[in-house]
Design a protein around this motif. Structure first.
Motif, mmCIF file in Angstrom:
data_model
loop_
_atom_site.group_PDB
_atom_site.id
_atom_site.type_symbol
_atom_site.label_atom_id
_atom_site.label_comp_id
_atom_site.label_asym_id
_atom_site.label_seq_id
_atom_site.Cartn_x
_atom_site.Cartn_y
_atom_site.Cartn_z
ATOM 1 N N GLU A 247 0.818 -1.211 0.000
ATOM 2 C CA GLU A 247 0.000 0.000 0.000
ATOM 3 C C GLU A 247 0.853 1.263 0.000
ATOM 4 N N TYR B 23 3.740 1.800 -1.428
ATOM 5 C CA TYR B 23 4.278 2.141 -2.751
ATOM 6 C C TYR B 23 3.195 2.399 -3.773
ATOM 7 N N LEU B 24 2.023 1.768 -3.624
ATOM 8 C CA LEU B 24 0.907 2.106 -4.506
ATOM 9 C C LEU B 24 0.443 3.535 -4.244
ATOM 10 N N ALA B 25 0.465 3.938 -2.960
ATOM 11 C CA ALA B 25 0.042 5.291 -2.613
ATOM 12 C C ALA B 25 0.969 6.337 -3.215
ATOM 13 N N GLY C 223 2.417 6.235 -6.102
ATOM 14 C CA GLY C 223 1.995 6.402 -7.497
ATOM 15 C C GLY C 223 0.704 7.196 -7.609
ATOM 16 N N ARG C 224 -0.216 6.964 -6.662
ATOM 17 C CA ARG C 224 -1.488 7.688 -6.698
ATOM 18 C C ARG C 224 -1.278 9.164 -6.363
ATOM 19 N N ASN C 225 -0.423 9.425 -5.354
ATOM 20 C CA ASN C 225 -0.225 10.807 -4.878
ATOM 21 C C ASN C 225 0.553 11.654 -5.864
#
Length: 316
Positions: free
Chosen positions: A307, A309-311, A313-315
């Motif tokens: 989560e 590292y996915l965050a 990319g989203r941010n």
């Protein structure tokens, strides 16, 4: 005497005068130089504070690369006991650019993996200036697998300009080795902490820095490519490295603001090389606090890492 950087010349001049006066005092000169030494020491501290209060990104690159900066082995000696190094990847050979094994940290078992640049000509050649070959990353994967099997937290110390770009390394699968090491970091069921102690260069750094918590020293850098490499690609002009360093947002302060890292470890005035024991102790305290926090948590560390590292990319 320190190895002074170009922008530290005002400090170098003052500290040179202080050394000369102290030699006069040691030689029993009749002139009382105590007051003058005290005055120059204050001027020197003030000058150093002024310089380091307004460092540019390019100047931070120079500090991060300072040859006297404490390296991976210094942190291992200062923070860990009963360190047992592992060698070889059980496939091709040993790569001393990666130093890793198992140790005790304040009484508790941990796995330690770090990139070592070396501190003199002989050790720099032996450790390949911290540029890791495929066998080094495969050794790191081997250590992570063992740590996962026995439920031991992983601590990594990042300090590399980048993975070794030689023909032999490419022939032995450098890209695949980096990818597998990054994947091994993400797959760990145990908690992991990474500290960028100098340079965090490209995939060579990310391969062991994909952790639950990523910390950086105050004057460390962390980037997808070196400023020189970016300048060469973008402008075909390596003299524009200063522009690249500024535009790439590679400093700890920029990366904390963008939530790429989790905290900054303060360095002594003038950089980590001026008081290595102080910055090593501060690093140890932060790592200890984080491990204690992890020990009291029932979190799924693999999912938490995913989560995290996915965050990013989203941010971004």
């Amino acid at each position: 005497m320190y190895n002074y950087l170009d922008f530290e010349k005002p400090v170098a001049d003052l500290e040179g005068k202080i050394i000369e006066l102290k030699k006069l005092a040691d030689n029993g000169e009749s002139v009382d130089v105590g007051d003058e030494i005290a005055r120059l020491e204050k001027r020197s501290r003030d000058a150093l504070r002024d310089v380091y209060k307004a460092l540019t990104p390019w100047q931070k690159v120079q500090v991060a690369r300072h040859p006297d900066r404490p390296h991976c082995i210094d942190y291992i000696k200062g923070l860990f006991t009963d360190f047992t190094a592992l060698a070889g990847d059980r496939n091709f050979g040993e790569d001393e650019a990666i130093v890793g094994g198992f140790a005790r940290f304040r009484g508790e078992p941990v796995a330690v993996i770090g990139q070592e640049k070396g501190s003199d000509t002989a050790s720099r050649l032996r450790h390949n200036f911290g540029s890791v070959r495929p066998e080094g990353y495969r050794k790191a994967v081997r250590i992570m697998d063992l740590a996962d099997r026995f439920g031991i937290p992983v601590v990594t110390l990042v300090d590399t300009a980048g993975a070794y770009p030689g023909v032999g390394a490419e022939e032995r699968g450098q890209a695949e080795a980096i990818a597998r090491s990054t994947s091994a970091c993400l797959a760990l069921k145990v908690p992991s902490i990474s500290v960028v102690i100098g340079e965090g260069g490209s995939g060579g750094a990310i391969a062991i820095a994909t952790a639950n918590r990523v910390y950086m020293l105050e004057h460390a850098i962390y980037s997808v490519i070196s400023p020189e490499g970016a300048a060469s690609i973008l402008w075909r002009d390596t003299t524009r490295s200063k522009d690249a360093a500024t535009n790439m947002k590679i400093t700890a302060q920029d990366l904390l603001e963008m939530k790429v890292i989790d905290a900054i470890i303060a360095e002594p005035l003038g950089g980590a090389h001026r008081a290595p024991e102080t910055v090593i102790a501060a690093t140890g305290d932060l790592v200890a606090g984080t491990l204690k926090e992890f020990a009291a948590s029932n979190a799924d560390f693999r999912e938490q890492r995913r989560e995290k590292y996915l965050a990013m990319g989203r941010n971004l």
